[in-house]
Motif scaffolding. Sequence first.
Motif, PDB file in Angstrom:
ATOM      1  N   GLU A 171      31.452 -20.541 -25.620  1.00  0.00           N
ATOM      2  CA  GLU A 171      30.531 -21.683 -25.663  1.00  0.00           C
ATOM      3  C   GLU A 171      29.092 -21.252 -25.370  1.00  0.00           C
ATOM      4  O   GLU A 171      28.146 -21.692 -26.035  1.00  0.00           O
ATOM      5  N   LYS A 172      28.906 -20.382 -24.388  1.00  0.00           N
ATOM      6  CA  LYS A 172      27.548 -19.892 -24.096  1.00  0.00           C
ATOM      7  C   LYS A 172      26.953 -19.157 -25.297  1.00  0.00           C
ATOM      8  O   LYS A 172      25.761 -19.295 -25.610  1.00  0.00           O
ATOM      9  N   TRP A 175      25.792 -21.750 -27.866  1.00  0.00           N
ATOM     10  CA  TRP A 175      24.502 -22.355 -27.526  1.00  0.00           C
ATOM     11  C   TRP A 175      23.355 -21.375 -27.764  1.00  0.00           C
ATOM     12  O   TRP A 175      22.262 -21.759 -28.205  1.00  0.00           O
ATOM     13  N   LYS A 176      23.595 -20.106 -27.500  1.00  0.00           N
ATOM     14  CA  LYS A 176      22.570 -19.079 -27.745  1.00  0.00           C
ATOM     15  C   LYS A 176      22.244 -18.978 -29.232  1.00  0.00           C
ATOM     16  O   LYS A 176      21.066 -18.952 -29.631  1.00  0.00           O
ATOM     17  N   GLY A 179      20.450 -22.088 -30.459  1.00  0.00           N
ATOM     18  CA  GLY A 179      19.064 -22.149 -29.997  1.00  0.00           C
ATOM     19  C   GLY A 179      18.129 -21.204 -30.708  1.00  0.00           C
ATOM     20  O   GLY A 179      16.892 -21.356 -30.620  1.00  0.00           O
ATOM     21  N   ASP A 185      22.296 -28.377 -35.797  1.00  0.00           N
ATOM     22  CA  ASP A 185      22.419 -28.556 -34.347  1.00  0.00           C
ATOM     23  C   ASP A 185      23.877 -28.429 -33.927  1.00  0.00           C
ATOM     24  O   ASP A 185      24.789 -28.448 -34.755  1.00  0.00           O
ATOM     25  N   CYS A 188      29.214 -29.917 -28.447  1.00  0.00           N
ATOM     26  CA  CYS A 188      30.460 -29.350 -27.916  1.00  0.00           C
ATOM     27  C   CYS A 188      31.369 -30.445 -27.379  1.00  0.00           C
ATOM     28  O   CYS A 188      30.917 -31.346 -26.671  1.00  0.00           O
ATOM     29  N   LYS A 250      24.723 -35.365 -28.825  1.00  0.00           N
ATOM     30  CA  LYS A 250      24.087 -34.096 -28.454  1.00  0.00           C
ATOM     31  C   LYS A 250      24.731 -33.542 -27.204  1.00  0.00           C
ATOM     32  O   LYS A 250      25.350 -34.255 -26.418  1.00  0.00           O
ATOM     33  N   GLY A 251      24.607 -32.239 -27.031  1.00  0.00           N
ATOM     34  CA  GLY A 251      25.079 -31.598 -25.809  1.00  0.00           C
ATOM     35  C   GLY A 251      26.584 -31.463 -25.740  1.00  0.00           C
ATOM     36  O   GLY A 251      27.257 -31.265 -26.747  1.00  0.00           O
ATOM     37  N   ARG A 252      27.103 -31.597 -24.522  1.00  0.00           N
ATOM     38  CA  ARG A 252      28.534 -31.415 -24.255  1.00  0.00           C
ATOM     39  C   ARG A 252      29.157 -32.757 -23.864  1.00  0.00           C
ATOM     40  O   ARG A 252      28.514 -33.577 -23.205  1.00  0.00           O
TER      41      ARG A 252
END
Length: 347
Positions: A171-172, A175-176, A179, A185, A188, A250-252
Motif C-alpha cells: 500500500e505504501k 501511494w508513492k 503521488g 488517482d 484504498c 479519496k484516501g483509505r
Amino acid sequence: MQQTVLVTGGSGYIACELIKQLLETGDTVHTTVRSLGNTGKVRPLKEMQAAHPGRLQLFEADLVKPGSFGAAMQGCSIVYHVASPFLMQEKITDGELQMLRPALEGVRNVLGSANEAPTVERVVLTSTIGAIFGDYSDALEMPGHVLSEAFFNTTSSLDHNPYHYSKVMAEKEAWKIAGAQDRWDLVCINPGLVLGPSLTSSSDSGSLFLLDELMRGLFFYGVPDLSFATVDVREVAAAHIAAAKLPAAKGRYIVSSAEMISFIDIAKVLRKVHRRPYLLPRMQIPNVLMRLIGPFFGLTPKFLNNHLGIRFTLDNRRSIEELGIRYRPAEQTLIDHYENWLKQKTA
C-alpha cells in the motif's frame, strides 16, 4: 455510467464477487488470472461470461512479471487491483516468497501499466486493516482503542505477521507511485476478515481456509480467545465499486464491522445451522494453555501474547457516510457463508 474496467486476480474470493456486481451494473469487465488452463479457478468466470455475453474478457497475467497487465488494461478507465496472496499465519513458511514479493511487485507492475495506459482515471487498491495495525496490541495504543485510517502498521516484518507486512509495504508503494503522477488517482479499501458466500471453491483465501477448518470440525476441542473484525464479501465488493464511481471518494476506507466477534461466538452462530453441530467447539481454550500449545500450530509466542484476549473497535464511518455501505449483521453473513460452503461441499 457504464465503463470498461479491469479487475486483477479475477479468480479470487473478493474479485469474483466484484466482477459479478460490476457485470450486474452493466460494466464491461477485463480480468486477469495466472493461468487460463486452471479450469477449477476459471470455472466461475466462464459461467459469468456465459451469463453476460461479450462483457467479460479473460487475460493471463502474473504479478511478478513486468508488463503482463498491459494488454488487459487497454481501454479501461478503472483498475481494481485485487490480486494479492492471503494466507493465515500458520500457513506461511517463507514470508518473502509467498507474501512480500507478489504483493509488492504486483503493485509495481499493475500501477506501472496504469501509468502507460492513457484511459485509466482511477485505481482502487484492495488493501487490508492489517496495513493499519500489525498486532491487535497495536490498536490499544490508538486513541480510545479505536482503529482509524490515519495509522499505518509499523510493527510487522517478514518474520512477524508477514501477510500484514506485505500489505502495508504494497500500500505504501502504491501511494508513492500514485503521488509521482497526476493523471489517475488512487483509493484504498481496507477490509477486515472477509466472510460470506463465495462464488469460487478454488480460492486460497485465508478467511475461507479458517472457516473451512472450523466447519469441518478441526476445532471441535476448542478455540483460542481470539476475536475478528469481519465484513461480508458483498459489502467489500460494493465498497470497491463506490470508491471507483464516486468522484469525491479519496484516501483509505476501513470496510469492516465496527465491533469484533470472538471465535467462540462465530462457532455459536454456526452451531445453530450446521448439520453436524457437535463438530463445532463449545469451549474457549484458556490463554495459559494456548500459549503452551500454540507453537505446535505455527503460532509464535509473540503472536499469541499480542493477540489473545485483545479487543478493539473500528472507525468505519467514512465507508458508511461517503461510500454508502450498509453492513449486514455478522450472524447473517456467517449463516450465508455456511449455506454456501455446504452447497459447494455437496455439489
